[in-house]
Design a protein around this motif. Structure first.
Motif, PDB file in Angstrom:
ATOM      1  N   ASP A 226       0.825  -1.205   0.000  1.00 54.06           N
ATOM      2  CA  ASP A 226       0.000   0.000   0.000  1.00 54.06           C
ATOM      3  C   ASP A 226       0.864   1.263   0.000  1.00 54.06           C
ATOM      4  O   ASP A 226       0.612   2.205  -0.752  1.00 54.06           O
ATOM      5  CB  ASP A 226      -0.889   0.032   1.254  1.00 54.06           C
ATOM      6  N   TYR A 270      -3.371  -6.819   5.886  1.00 56.21           N
ATOM      7  CA  TYR A 270      -3.824  -5.910   4.833  1.00 56.21           C
ATOM      8  C   TYR A 270      -4.203  -6.713   3.592  1.00 56.21           C
ATOM      9  O   TYR A 270      -3.361  -7.395   3.006  1.00 56.21           O
ATOM     10  CB  TYR A 270      -2.716  -4.907   4.449  1.00 56.21           C
ATOM     11  N   SER A 272      -5.498  -5.533   0.201  1.00 55.59           N
ATOM     12  CA  SER A 272      -5.689  -4.251  -0.483  1.00 55.59           C
ATOM     13  C   SER A 272      -6.224  -4.456  -1.889  1.00 55.59           C
ATOM     14  O   SER A 272      -5.665  -5.228  -2.676  1.00 55.59           O
ATOM     15  CB  SER A 272      -4.356  -3.495  -0.538  1.00 55.59           C
TER      16      SER A 272
END
Length: 464
Positions: A226, A270, A272
């Motif tokens: 990210d 995460y 994403s």
């Protein structure tokens, strides 16, 4: 960077085994992950149903791969993404290079991507004068050490914290002798923060690509993908053709399986989603074949393309745990790597399918139910048929075939073996016997099972 080597798995594993302490904690750490996987899997009543569903979805993808890839391309282009197609690793690398050159980029930040390891992207770009910084902590450690990752999920699992401390002292200026994990992690955070803020191009891998929407998902525990992608002006995603899933609703199945299988976590920290570039920025997807369509055409091996790169087969494999990832001399190690690598170069990787006990533990833990141990066995047959085994192995197998095909020769061989072990053990207890290098030879039995059975087969009837 993992380079091709003349040494085979057995020789490289022998080097790894010279450090017994390292081998022991490597083995214990990976088995600990396997146990975590088991505990968290048992908490989900529908775990086997999830595995079966994931396997079925992937089976559908492999049977309709062209259609799903075309659909994904259409949706991605409609989202404002530039889509590139690469037949092999060299084409992939040149596409990435041209994108970077077109923006005058000479420094790039990269998140974990086993596909780029497979294509040797870092080495290629460095040869062209470009700097590449791996932002995953484990990947950065092995990059500083000028090594390849030894595990899909845990790239530096083979490194001791003291060795990491030495690397950080040498390259990042930490105090000599400081091996505190928290201190080293904070050092890496500060080091990588400057990288994220100054790089205009970022490359990520792709865990899942959704044909229905043209989006792709990247799973990390550190958030580094990210940071790189959102701060950079250009985001490049490298994606193998097998990463497709049909619809967004299918993603929930795979996300529940992926991290539980990999590290025993409930979910990746995460997950994403990337669908379209932000205003004023660019997003590129490089879709790569690199031998996958050949594997797709091999009926016995096509299911290997279901792999979601969780590493569970490595964590459970008794051979991988005791031989280390670098002994496989290919980008993806362990059982799954041993059925993927021969597809790329059967001669170069002919040794890898034999680096297995065929115990089946890899197949038992695979979240998408790949028949890994069966494919390893089939690769052995194919490698022998194509003449890629050593003369010693071929001769040994011919002798074994002759002995096992003849009851008389089998009985005679058994008697001779027992006699040698009893009266002349030095003939087998020597360095020329690979088995003896790691094990004590057994005490010879007084008689064979056949002899024992012939003498005692009537006892059961008398008692009845």
């Amino acid at each position: 960077m993992m380079m091709k080597t003349e040494a085979e798995h057995a020789e490289l594993a022998q080097d790894f085994n010279k450090d017994e302490e390292r081998v022991n904690w490597h083995d214990e750490t990976l088995w600990w992950l396997r146990q975590k996987r088991d505990r968290i899997a048992h908490q989900i009543p529908e775990w086997e149903q999830l595995r079966e569903t994931a396997s079925t979805i992937k089976g559908n993808v492999l049977s309709n791969l062209s259609a799903y890839l075309t659909q994904f391309e259409e949706k991605a282009i409609a989202n404002g993404v530039t889509v590139h197609w690469a037949a092999d690793g060299a084409e992939h690398n040149n596409i990435v290079l041209e994108i970077l050159k077109s923006h005058g980029v000479t420094r790039m930040v990269k998140s974990k991507s086993m596909l780029t390891e497979e294509c040797h992207l870092n080495e290629f770009l460095e040869q062209q004068g470009l700097e590449v910084i791996d932002s995953d902590l484990g990947e950065r450690i092995v990059q500083l050490a000028k090594e390849a990752p030894s595990h899909i999920v845990l790239p530096c699992i083979h490194k001791k914290k003291e060795e990491i401390g030495e690397l950080f002292h040498q390259y990042l200026g930490t105090p000599e002798g400081n091996a505190d994990p928290q201190f080293l992690t904070e050092t890496a955070r500060q080091h990588l923060r400057e990288v994220f803020l100054t790089r205009k191009a970022a490359l990520t891998g792709v865990n899942f690509a959704i044909a229905e929407t043209g989006e792709f998902v990247v799973c990390t525990n550190e958030g580094n993908a990210d940071m790189g992608a959102h701060l950079a002006d250009v985001h490049i995603a490298s994606m193998g053709i097998e990463k497709i899933i049909p619809e967004r609703k299918h993603l929930g199945v795979f996300l529940r399986l992926l991290t539980r299988s990999a590290t025993g976590q409930p979910i990746t920290t995460y997950s994403s989603h990337f669908m379209k570039p932000n205003p004023g920025k660019e997003m590129h997807i490089v879709i790569v074949d690199n031998g996958r369509s050949v594997q797709l055409g091999r009926a016995d091996f096509r299911n290997s393309l279901k792999c979601i790169r969780c590493g569970a087969c490595m964590n459970t494999c008794p051979v991988y745990r005791r031989s280390g990832g670098h002994s496989y001399h290919t980008a993806i190690a362990g059982p799954i790597g041993s059925i993927l690598a021969p597809n790329l170069d059967m001669k170069e990787y002919a040794d890898l399918p034999f680096a297995s006990t065929l115990c089946g533990s890899c197949s038992n833990v695979c979240p998408v139910k790949i028949d890994i141990h069966t494919q390893l066995y089939k690769w052995r047959q194919m490698i022998v048929q194509n003449g890629y085994t050593t003369t010693t192995k071929k001769t040994g197998m011919k002798i074994m075939n002759t002995v096992l095909s003849s009851p008389g020769a089998y009985r005679l061989g058994g008697k001779a073996g027992r006699a040698v072990l009893k009266y002349a053990p030095f003939m087998v207890n020597n360095k020329l016997n690979p088995w003896y290098k790691q094990r004590d030879m057994p005490n010879p039995p007084k008689e064979s099972f056949g002899e024992w059975y012939s003498k005692n087969k009537g006892e059961g009837k008398d008692k009845a």
